[in-house]
Structure formats: structure tokens, C-alpha cells
Design a protein around this motif. Structure first.
Motif, short mmCIF file in Angstrom:
data_model
loop_
_atom_site.label_atom_id
_atom_site.label_comp_id
_atom_site.label_asym_id
_atom_site.label_seq_id
_atom_site.Cartn_x
_atom_site.Cartn_y
_atom_site.Cartn_z
N THR A 228 -1.14 9.46 -3.48
CA THR A 228 0.29 8.54 -3.48
C THR A 228 -0.66 7.64 -3.53
O THR A 228 -1.67 7.11 -4.16
CB THR A 228 0.49 8.91 -1.82
OG1 THR A 228 -0.75 9.35 -0.93
CG2 THR A 228 0.99 10.37 -1.32
N CYS A 229 0.75 6.48 -3.49
CA CYS A 229 1.90 6.11 -3.43
C CYS A 229 2.65 5.20 -4.29
O CYS A 229 2.12 5.08 -5.41
CB CYS A 229 1.90 5.42 -2.44
SG CYS A 229 3.79 5.18 -1.94
N PHE A 230 3.87 6.48 -4.73
CA PHE A 230 4.09 5.87 -6.07
C PHE A 230 5.44 5.80 -5.88
O PHE A 230 6.53 5.81 -6.35
CB PHE A 230 4.13 7.03 -6.97
CG PHE A 230 3.25 7.07 -7.92
CD1 PHE A 230 2.80 5.66 -8.65
CD2 PHE A 230 1.75 7.79 -7.22
CE1 PHE A 230 1.60 5.75 -9.40
CE2 PHE A 230 0.30 7.85 -8.34
CZ PHE A 230 0.31 6.41 -8.75
N CYS A 231 5.92 5.09 -4.10
CA CYS A 231 6.92 4.49 -4.05
C CYS A 231 7.48 3.35 -4.59
O CYS A 231 7.18 2.57 -5.45
CB CYS A 231 6.87 4.65 -2.39
SG CYS A 231 6.56 2.78 -2.38
N GLN A 232 8.41 2.83 -4.76
CA GLN A 232 9.07 1.67 -5.40
C GLN A 232 8.38 0.46 -4.65
O GLN A 232 8.05 -0.34 -5.86
CB GLN A 232 10.51 1.95 -4.89
CG GLN A 232 11.76 0.54 -5.84
CD GLN A 232 11.54 1.54 -7.56
OE1 GLN A 232 11.68 2.24 -7.74
NE2 GLN A 232 10.78 0.34 -8.69
N TYR A 233 8.53 1.03 -3.48
CA TYR A 233 6.75 -0.68 -3.26
C TYR A 233 6.43 -0.47 -4.12
O TYR A 233 5.91 -1.97 -4.26
CB TYR A 233 7.40 -0.76 -1.55
CG TYR A 233 8.60 -0.54 -0.98
CD1 TYR A 233 9.83 -1.83 -1.38
CD2 TYR A 233 9.32 0.62 -0.39
CE1 TYR A 233 10.48 -1.53 -0.55
CE2 TYR A 233 10.30 0.22 0.09
CZ TYR A 233 11.48 -0.63 0.22
OH TYR A 233 12.24 -0.67 1.22
N CYS A 234 5.87 0.04 -3.69
CA CYS A 234 4.25 0.37 -5.01
C CYS A 234 4.37 0.34 -5.91
O CYS A 234 3.53 -0.47 -6.34
CB CYS A 234 3.46 1.27 -4.61
SG CYS A 234 2.94 1.50 -2.16
N LYS A 235 5.95 0.71 -6.69
CA LYS A 235 6.08 0.70 -8.16
C LYS A 235 5.89 -1.33 -8.23
O LYS A 235 5.42 -1.43 -8.84
CB LYS A 235 6.96 1.15 -8.57
CG LYS A 235 6.19 2.73 -8.64
CD LYS A 235 8.02 3.43 -9.33
CE LYS A 235 7.44 4.48 -9.82
NZ LYS A 235 8.16 5.78 -9.58
N PRO B 66 2.28 7.00 6.11
CA PRO B 66 2.99 5.58 5.87
C PRO B 66 2.71 4.20 4.67
O PRO B 66 1.26 4.65 4.59
CB PRO B 66 2.96 4.75 7.35
CG PRO B 66 1.73 4.82 7.81
CD PRO B 66 1.55 6.10 7.78
N CYS B 67 3.28 4.39 3.37
CA CYS B 67 3.30 3.47 2.95
C CYS B 67 3.25 1.78 3.59
O CYS B 67 3.44 1.21 3.67
CB CYS B 67 4.38 3.32 1.85
SG CYS B 67 3.75 2.03 0.36
N TRP B 68 1.83 1.64 2.97
CA TRP B 68 0.99 -0.41 3.21
C TRP B 68 1.72 -1.40 2.82
O TRP B 68 1.88 -2.39 3.07
CB TRP B 68 -0.46 -0.16 2.84
CG TRP B 68 -1.41 0.81 3.65
CD1 TRP B 68 -1.74 0.99 5.62
CD2 TRP B 68 -2.54 1.06 3.56
NE1 TRP B 68 -2.17 0.91 5.79
CE2 TRP B 68 -3.21 1.66 4.82
CE3 TRP B 68 -3.49 1.01 2.18
CZ2 TRP B 68 -4.30 2.13 5.40
CZ3 TRP B 68 -4.49 1.80 2.51
CH2 TRP B 68 -5.02 2.19 3.97
ZN LIG Z 1 4.06 3.24 -1.31
#
Ligand SMILES: [Zn+2]
Length: 496
Positions: free
Chosen positions: A228-235, A180-182
Motif C-alpha cells: 500500500t498505498c495507492f489511493c488518489q492522494y498518494c498518486k 490510515p493513509c498518511w
Molecule cells: Zn494513500
């Protein structure tokens, strides 16, 4: 009535507090924290009363650190399970109806997250048992405290945790990552809701949180795993810190390609592997910043969990588990997150210091893996020497490569790492040393027992206290520890 409500009521009415809390407040009862990491199923398998008797009498345990959730649980083969003289059928870790969520959950806490807990049904093993209410009185009678323990589930656990796949990380190719993304708000909210639900509805004296994952730089450089992580929340998070996602991604892609080439024995870069890594760092400093932000997100979760616990019940001792890679070999984690920063948001820190197990872990998880990649130009022997030097390993305790796996490290490693933690936190948090006992090792198709040397283990306990430890936590799990080792640990405690 919940314990928390009782304490409030008792305080307002001028009544005595429940015994476990009174024990902590009584200056005559000076005791060291001597904990045991344990799972609810073991306690139920063995029977609450006789399990607690054994822990107290054989091992000198005064604090149970018991999982409230076992989502991370792997399958342990029968040959590494101890029966502690009870002649029980060894637990079958491969059955389908295992329970992973050991506390009752209440829907009202989970309104702001899509993630849910395992539904415990009539078919689930021990579905009608309630671990913390069942432990409260037997523990109190024996002068023991009960701490709840949560360990991040990590990995892909949608088969155990409904909707867990909706909060996964995203890799540089846009595919779902390994855990999961932190930075995912629904993941964070699920963790926070779980802690609120747990602390408000169960009688516990302490709480331990820990996540065992490390960052994208370590995963790619040491193990060749896709970043990882390059999800929108991380961006979004990184953008707020002025870090460009496209440049970070390009840097990570270059590192990943460099490592993949080394793994495939392609011709080494003429300028050298290390130069290439530094070149990428200088061209794309966003890579380092991205990694740093990842660890900051982890620490924010740890801090917030601590804040929640203390806001509900200030008397609960709330602390942090620091896993082995974080305590002992992941240089990026160590650089990003010094102990004194963690101590600002924890009552205690428990670094994992498994002296014997560090041998095979160093040999096979660290040296062998790094030498295939970022340390490609060094021999295994040189890689090990580099580790010893960089991590200040005591000169008397530097087993050579061919003995590292079987010999492991020793009590001076426990002393040095405990002291490093104590010196860093300077009294702002307690330090409980995680002592490794009979931690098994992996072999093809299973695991093998690795019984602890009793004298070395006893010296490790003593050296932890010599270094100023405020307590020790017998680890990794009670179910792996032989009766003989429990007794050896108990003798070391009594000898203090
Ligand atoms: Zn993320």
C-alpha cells in the motif's frame, strides 16, 4: 483558566510562572529527564497519589509520559500485569466499555475532518475522570513534569475511532489496506485537530508523538504483506514528484509475486533472489521513490504536529518516539529518515532501545520472517550474522541463534544506538533513550513475563548516559514492570 492562558497573563503581569515551568527555567535545578511511559487507566486503578509516590520513590521518576489516547491498546493477559504491591484486582483488558480517548474533545476543532474520537458516555469506564487536570497538582507537588503521549492508532480501528475506515490506505489491488493513509487530508486534519485540542485545553509540560508503521517495501520484502498505498492522494503526491503510479504499482506487484513464490517454496529464481529484487528496482525505480515518499509523508505529519504544539505553547517540550523496528532493524526506514532530519522538527528524540526484547524480536520478527523471503538463500544463522554486521552490533554482544531469544542483547547495544542518535543530531535535539523493562513476549494464546535482569538493566541505563543521553524513558509500560524492576531502575538512576 487554562494553564496556557495563565502563563500569558502571568508573564504580562510580571508574576512567577507555575512551578513546573519555573523548575525548567531555574538553573539551580539541574536534572536529568527520567520518564515513565504510563497509561491513564493504571494511574486511576492505583490511585493518583500513591501511584506517583511509588514512581518517584521506587523508580526515581521525574516525568510522567502519559497517554492521552490509547487507541492502539492491545489486550494484555493478567499474567503479565504487575500490581506493584497494591493488591489490586488485575485490570481486565477484555471488557467492552474501555476508554480510549482520555481527554475531553471539542467539536470546533474537527470541522475539517470526517474522523471523530471515541464518544465517551456514562457507560465508559472512568468517563468522568480528567487525567491531565487530575495529575497537575499531585505532579507539581512532587516536582514531576507531565508529558502527553500520542501513539498512532495504526491498524483498522473503526470500532474505536468513528470513520477511521474512511481514511484507510488502498493496496495494489484497490482493496482497503491495513491502516490510515498518511497522505489522506482527513486523516492528517484529524491528527492536527487532536493535537490542537489537546494542547490548548490541557495542562502539560511536554508532548511525544510517534507512529510505528513502516513502508511498503519493508512490508512486502520482510513480511510478505501486500503493498500500500495507492489511493488518489498518494498518486497525486507522487505525480507532483514526477513518479508514475502505474510503474510503481507494477514494480511492487512484481516484488509481491516474487515473495509469494518464495513463501510457497516454489523453485527459486535461477538468477537468485537478490538479483531479482535488484532487477525489479532497476526496471522500476519508482518503487524506491514511492517508498521514500511514504516516509516523507510520515515525517511531514511529525513536523506539522511539532509546529502546532510549539505555536500554541512554546514552552512545551515536543518530541518524537522512534519505535523499535525504526531504531533497530528496518533498513529502508533508516535509509530514508536519518535522525538529523527528524531533529530539525523535534525538541527531543526517543529511540526505543529495548536490549533484552531485541533478542526475541530479532529472532522471530526479523530473522525468521526475512529468511522466508528476501534472505531466502541464507540460513537463519547467516541471516543473523548479516544483521550483526550491517547494524554494527558490538562483537562482545552477538548472541548465537540458539541463545538469541532468551539472552537478548545487552547494554552495549543501548550505548551504541544512543551514541549513533546523539552523533547524528549534534545537539539540535535532546536524546532520551527508551529503556526496556520487563517487556513481555508472545506465546501461543497469550504472553509470558520476561523479567529484566536487574544488573543488565542498570548497566543499560548507565551506558545510555555514557553515550551522552539527555535522559532515559522507562518503557514500554509501567503496568508491565514489577516492583523489583522499578526499584532496580531507581537505584541505577540514583547511582548516576
Ligand atoms: Zn494513500
Amino acid at each position: 483558566m487554562h494553564r496556557r492562558q495563565f502563563i500569558k497573563l502571568a508573564a504580562s503581569a510580571g508574576l512567577a510562572l507555575p512551578t513546573s515551568t519555573a523548575l525548567a527555567a531555574n538553573p539551580d535545578v539541574k536534572r536529568r529527564f527520567v520518564g515513565m511511559q504510563i497509561s491513564p487507566f493504571t494511574i486511576f486503578d492505583e490511585g493518583v497519589e500513591r501511584c506517583l509516590d511509588l514512581l518517584r520513590d521506587a523508580a526515581g521518576i521525574n516525568t510522567l509520559v502519559c497517554f492521552s489516547h490509547t487507541y492502539l491498546l492491545g489486550s494484555k493477559p493478567k499474567n503479565v500485569l504487575a500490581d506493584h504491591g497494591f493488591n489490586l484486582q488485575p485490570r481486565n483488558f477484555f471488557k467492552d466499555n474501555q476508554r480510549f480517548c482520555w481527554v475531553r474533545t471539542h467539536d470546533k476543532y474537527y470541522k475539517n475532518t470526517v474522523v471523530r474520537h471515541q464518544p465517551v458516555t456514562r457507560n465508559t469506564e472512568y468517563h468522568d475522570r480528567d487525567i491531565f487536570s487530575e495529575l497537575a497538582e499531585p505532579a507539581r507537588k512532587r516536582g514531576m513534569k507531565v508529558y502527553a503521549r500520542m501513539l498512532e492508532a495504526g491498524g483498522r480501528r473503526a470500532h474505536r475511532i468513528p470513520n477511521y475506515d474512511k481514511v484507510l490506505t488502498v493496496d495494489i489491488d484497490g482493496k482497503p489496506g491495513r491502516g490510515p493513509c498518511w497522505n489522506h487530508p482527513h486523516y492528517r486534519e484529524w491528527l492536527y485537530a487532536t493535537v490542537r485540542d489537546l494542547v490548548e485545553n490541557n495542562s502539560i509540560d511536554g508532548f511525544q508523538w510517534g507512529a510505528e508503521r513502516t513502508g511498503p517495501l519493508s512490508y512486502v520484502l520482510f513480511r510478505g504483506l501486500i503493498p500500500t498505498c495507492f489511493c488518489q492522494y498518494c498518486k497525486d503526491r507522487n505525480k507532483q514528484h514526477g513518479i508514475n503510479a502505474d510503474r510503481a504499482k507494477q514494480g511492487f506487484r512484481d516484488l509481491y509475486q516474487l515473495v509469494k513464490g518464495l513463501e510457497q517454496n516454489k523453485p527459486k529464481p535461477a538468477d537468485g533472489v537478490f538479483t531479482m529484487v535488484l532487477r525489479i528496482f532497476q526496471r522500476f525505480p519508482e518503487v524506491l521513490s514511492w517508498d521514500y515518499q511514504w516516509f516523507q509523508a510520515d515525517e511531514e505529519i511529525g513536523s506539522e504536529i511539532h509546529r502546532i504544539v510549539k505555536s500554541i505553547q512554546p514552552n512545551i517540550e515536543s518530541g518524537r518516539h522512534i519505535d523499535h523496528q525504526r531504531s533497530s532493524w528496518d533498513v529502508f526506514y533508516r535509509a530514508a529518515m536519518p535522525y538529523d532530519q527528524i531533529a530539525q522538527n523535534a525538541d527531543f528524540i526517543k529511540p526505543i532501545l529495548y536490549h533484552e526484547t531485541l533478542g526475541p524480536r530479532l529472532r522471530w520478527w526479523v530473522i525468521a520472517e526475512m529468511q522466508k523471503r528476501v534472505l531466502n538463500e541464507l540460513s537463519l544463522k547467516q541471516s543473523l550474522e548479516l544483521y550483526y554486521a550491517l547494524f554494527h552490533q558490538d562483537r562482545k554482544e552477538r548472541p548465537p541463534l540458539d541463545r538469541l531469544d532468551k539472552a537478548g542483547l545487552g547494554p552495549e547495544y543501548v550505548f551504541r544506538e544512543t551514541k549513533r542518535c546523539k552523533d547524528a543530531v549534534r545537539g539540535s535535539a535532546k536524546v532520551y533513550a527508551g529503556i526496556g523493562i520487563d517487556v513481555p513476549w508472545y506465546v501461543p494464546n497469550g504472553m509470558e513475563r520476561r523479567p529484566s535482569n536487574p544488573e543488565t538493566m542498570q548497566r543499560a541505563v548507565k551506558r545510555a548516559f555514557d553515550a551522552g543521553a539527555d535522559g532515559v524513558l522507562a518503557s514500554r509500560e509501567y503496568i508491565e514492570m514489577s516492583l523489583q524492576s522499578l526499584k532496580a531502575f531507581g537505584s541505577a538512576i540514583r547511582a548516576l
